[in-house]
Design an enzyme around this catalytic site. Structure first.
Site, PDB file in Angstrom:
ATOM      1  N   ALA A  63       0.861  -1.176   0.000  1.00 26.57           N
ATOM      2  CA  ALA A  63       0.000   0.000   0.000  1.00 26.57           C
ATOM      3  C   ALA A  63       0.902   1.232   0.000  1.00 26.57           C
ATOM      4  CB  ALA A  63      -0.895  -0.016   1.232  1.00 26.57           C
ATOM      5  N   GLY A 108       0.711  -4.960   1.020  1.00 25.87           N
ATOM      6  CA  GLY A 108      -0.478  -5.072   0.171  1.00 25.87           C
ATOM      7  C   GLY A 108      -0.223  -5.844  -1.114  1.00 25.87           C
ATOM      8  N   GLU A 111      -0.576  -9.363  -0.130  1.00 27.05           N
ATOM      9  CA  GLU A 111      -2.004  -9.552   0.156  1.00 27.05           C
ATOM     10  C   GLU A 111      -2.828  -9.634  -1.137  1.00 27.05           C
ATOM     11  OE1 GLU A 111      -1.793  -6.108   2.761  1.00 27.05           O
ATOM     12  OE2 GLU A 111      -2.494  -7.326   4.433  1.00 27.05           O
ATOM     13  N   GLU A 131       4.593  -4.665   7.615  1.00 27.91           N
ATOM     14  CA  GLU A 131       3.765  -3.634   8.255  1.00 27.91           C
ATOM     15  C   GLU A 131       4.155  -3.324   9.699  1.00 27.91           C
ATOM     16  OE1 GLU A 131       2.572  -6.053   6.367  1.00 27.91           O
ATOM     17  OE2 GLU A 131       1.087  -5.253   4.963  1.00 27.91           O
TER      18      GLU A 131
HETATM   19  N1  CAA Z   1       4.525   3.142  -1.013  1.00 27.31           N
HETATM   20  C1  CAA Z   1       4.883   4.269  -1.648  1.00 27.31           C
HETATM   21  N2  CAA Z   1       5.990   4.378  -2.416  1.00 27.31           N
HETATM   22  C2  CAA Z   1       6.749   3.290  -2.537  1.00 27.31           C
HETATM   23  C3  CAA Z   1       6.433   2.066  -1.898  1.00 27.31           C
HETATM   24  C4  CAA Z   1       5.256   2.021  -1.110  1.00 27.31           C
HETATM   25  N3  CAA Z   1       4.848   0.897  -0.491  1.00 27.31           N
HETATM   26  N4  CAA Z   1       7.394   1.175  -2.194  1.00 27.31           N
HETATM   27  C5  CAA Z   1       8.265   1.795  -2.996  1.00 27.31           C
HETATM   28  N5  CAA Z   1       7.886   3.078  -3.212  1.00 27.31           N
HETATM   29  C6  CAA Z   1       8.573   4.106  -4.001  1.00 27.31           C
HETATM   30  C7  CAA Z   1       9.779   4.662  -3.268  1.00 27.31           C
HETATM   31  O1  CAA Z   1       9.401   5.644  -2.349  1.00 27.31           O
HETATM   32  C8  CAA Z   1      10.588   5.200  -4.421  1.00 27.31           C
HETATM   33  O2  CAA Z   1      10.041   6.423  -4.829  1.00 27.31           O
HETATM   34  P1  CAA Z   1      11.011   7.682  -5.168  1.00 27.31           P
HETATM   35  O3  CAA Z   1      11.823   7.208  -6.343  1.00 27.31           O
HETATM   36  O4  CAA Z   1      10.056   8.773  -5.493  1.00 27.31           O
HETATM   37  O5  CAA Z   1      11.856   7.900  -3.951  1.00 27.31           O
HETATM   38  C9  CAA Z   1      10.322   4.200  -5.539  1.00 27.31           C
HETATM   39  O6  CAA Z   1       9.113   3.524  -5.171  1.00 27.31           O
HETATM   40  C10 CAA Z   1      11.400   3.174  -5.705  1.00 27.31           C
HETATM   41  O7  CAA Z   1      11.619   2.568  -4.438  1.00 27.31           O
HETATM   42  P2  CAA Z   1      13.070   2.421  -3.776  1.00 27.31           P
HETATM   43  O8  CAA Z   1      13.981   3.515  -4.230  1.00 27.31           O
HETATM   44  O9  CAA Z   1      12.867   2.261  -2.305  1.00 27.31           O
HETATM   45  O10 CAA Z   1      13.556   1.057  -4.456  1.00 27.31           O
HETATM   46  P3  CAA Z   1      14.553  -0.006  -3.841  1.00 27.31           P
HETATM   47  O11 CAA Z   1      14.846  -0.965  -4.939  1.00 27.31           O
HETATM   48  O12 CAA Z   1      15.703   0.661  -3.196  1.00 27.31           O
HETATM   49  O13 CAA Z   1      13.737  -0.746  -2.697  1.00 27.31           O
HETATM   50  C11 CAA Z   1      11.809  -1.852  -1.763  1.00 27.31           C
HETATM   51  C12 CAA Z   1      12.627  -1.533  -3.038  1.00 27.31           C
HETATM   52  C13 CAA Z   1      12.629  -2.785  -0.865  1.00 27.31           C
HETATM   53  C14 CAA Z   1      10.539  -2.568  -2.234  1.00 27.31           C
HETATM   54  C15 CAA Z   1      11.465  -0.553  -1.020  1.00 27.31           C
HETATM   55  O14 CAA Z   1      10.922   0.371  -1.942  1.00 27.31           O
HETATM   56  C16 CAA Z   1      10.502  -0.734   0.081  1.00 27.31           C
HETATM   57  O15 CAA Z   1      10.885  -1.202   1.161  1.00 27.31           O
HETATM   58  N6  CAA Z   1       9.215  -0.337  -0.140  1.00 27.31           N
HETATM   59  C17 CAA Z   1       8.191  -0.403   0.888  1.00 27.31           C
HETATM   60  C18 CAA Z   1       7.730  -1.833   1.107  1.00 27.31           C
HETATM   61  C19 CAA Z   1       6.718  -1.862   2.203  1.00 27.31           C
HETATM   62  O16 CAA Z   1       6.985  -1.575   3.353  1.00 27.31           O
HETATM   63  N7  CAA Z   1       5.488  -2.293   1.853  1.00 27.31           N
HETATM   64  C20 CAA Z   1       4.393  -2.406   2.799  1.00 27.31           C
HETATM   65  C21 CAA Z   1       3.600  -1.141   2.820  1.00 27.31           C
HETATM   66  S1  CAA Z   1       2.419  -1.152   4.131  1.00 27.31           S
HETATM   67  C22 CAA Z   1       1.085  -2.018   3.521  1.00 27.31           C
HETATM   68  O17 CAA Z   1       1.111  -2.581   2.455  1.00 27.31           O
HETATM   69  C23 CAA Z   1      -0.117  -2.005   4.426  1.00 27.31           C
HETATM   70  C24 CAA Z   1      -1.179  -2.956   4.091  1.00 27.31           C
HETATM   71  O18 CAA Z   1      -1.147  -4.120   4.414  1.00 27.31           O
HETATM   72  C25 CAA Z   1      -2.366  -2.485   3.425  1.00 27.31           C
END
Ligand code: CAA
Length: 258
Positions: A63, A108, A111, A131
């Site tokens: 998400a 998400g 999920e 999360e």
């Molecule tokens: N939400 C918003 N933006 C996201 C995102 C997310 N979940 N995941 C990645 N992005 C964005 C980053 O912010 C980045 O944007 P910018 O270029 O504008 O800075 C872009 O995507 C590329 O990401 P990274 O530079 O971080 O890429 P990476 O290869 O270095 O890392 C990754 C990849 C490990 C997937 C890392 O992006 C990451 O950890 N993302 C978040 C993963 C996460 O925590 N997901 C769970 C979200 S909570 C949820 O989902 C709740 C639920 O159950 C409903």
């Protein structure tokens, strides 16, 4: 649509989440468009749907954290409901849905994959529920579906520790059905969807319904659900043709969906 691509190839619908700059993260617009895309699938001709992510790195990275960062308690609950409603729509979608997981399937994203009937992934796929590391619970069904798919102990470990697992481990714990080289994933998903599409559509749908509904109840009630759906098939032309073809030692040319 801003973030969803949809294409129909023969009897197979292909949905691509197309927000690669954010690794296909699910914001409210993506979720709304995903629901609308399912609503618009041509149920007369489409026999199976594939969901994948744009790009070569991510299925869905979760998400949208930026959008969630400003939510209040009631808005958080509402956002969870929006995601849950769309994913439940996918889970209950009358025809099979295959997730072609081409990279990160986090939060998400994991999920979303779990709301699909069948999960195929590429060898670079990474799964996890990060999360609790962000101060929230999994919110789009992860606390419920992960335990049902991989078992309570493994689900609790993954959710409490936020540990990610790679494709081979996902296969080992039963989170995915099969792993392919990235370049072969879509071909494999389309091949599987094609195999589903060749079988009697009403029987495939009824099988999905029987499995889904049966899992919600006790075995005796579940078997009654199966008996009713099994019986219904004998009213279809496809049953008559399928069995006639077998007895005449020939293949069914095409099931008619009636
Ligand atoms: N939400 C918003 N933006 C996201 C995102 C997310 N979940 N995941 C990645 N992005 C964005 C980053 O912010 C980045 O944007 P910018 O270029 O504008 O800075 C872009 O995507 C590329 O990401 P990274 O530079 O971080 O890429 P990476 O290869 O270095 O890392 C990754 C990849 C490990 C997937 C890392 O992006 C990451 O950890 N993302 C978040 C993963 C996460 O925590 N997901 C769970 C979200 S909570 C949820 O989902 C709740 C639920 O159950 C409903």
């Amino acid at each position: 649509m801003e973030f969803i691509l949809y294409e129909q190839k023969g009897n197979v619908g292909i949905i691509t989440l197309n927000r690669p700059k954010a690794l296909n993260a699910l914001n409210s617009v993506v979720l709304k468009e995903l629901g609308q895309t399912f609503d618009a699938v041509d149920m007369e001709t489409v026999r199976a749907v594939i969901i994948t992510g744009a790009g070569e790195k991510s299925f869905v990275a979760g998400a949208d954290i930026g959008e969630m960062s400003a939510l209040t308690k009631s808005m958080g609950e509402e956002f969870g409901k929006v995601g849950n409603d769309v994913f439940r729509k996918i889970e209950l979608f009358p025809i099979p849905v295959i997730a072609a997981i081409n990279g990160f399937a986090l939060g998400g994203g994991c999920e979303l994959a779990m709301s699909c009937d069948i999960r195929l992934c590429s060898d670079n796929a990474v799964f996890g529920q990060p999360e609790t590391g962000l101060g929230i619970t999994p919110g789009f069904g992860g606390t419920q579906r992960l335990a049902r798919i991989v078992g309570v102990g493994k689900a609790k470990e993954l959710i409490y520790t936020c540990s990610n697992i790679k494709a081979d481990e996902a296969l080992r714990v039963g989170l995915v059905n099969a792993v392919y080289p990235l370049g072969e994933l879509m071909e494999a998903a389309e091949k599987m969807a094609g195999k589903i599409a060749r079988n009697a559509p009403i029987a495939v749908r009824a099988s999905k319904q029987a499995i889904n509904e049966g899992l919600q109840t006790d075995m005796d009630s579940a078997l009654v659900i199966e008996e009713k759906l099994f019986g219904n098939c004998f009213e279809t032309e496809d049953q008559k043709e399928g069995m006639k073809a077998f007895l005449e030692k020939r293949k069914v040319d095409k099931y008619l969906n009636r």
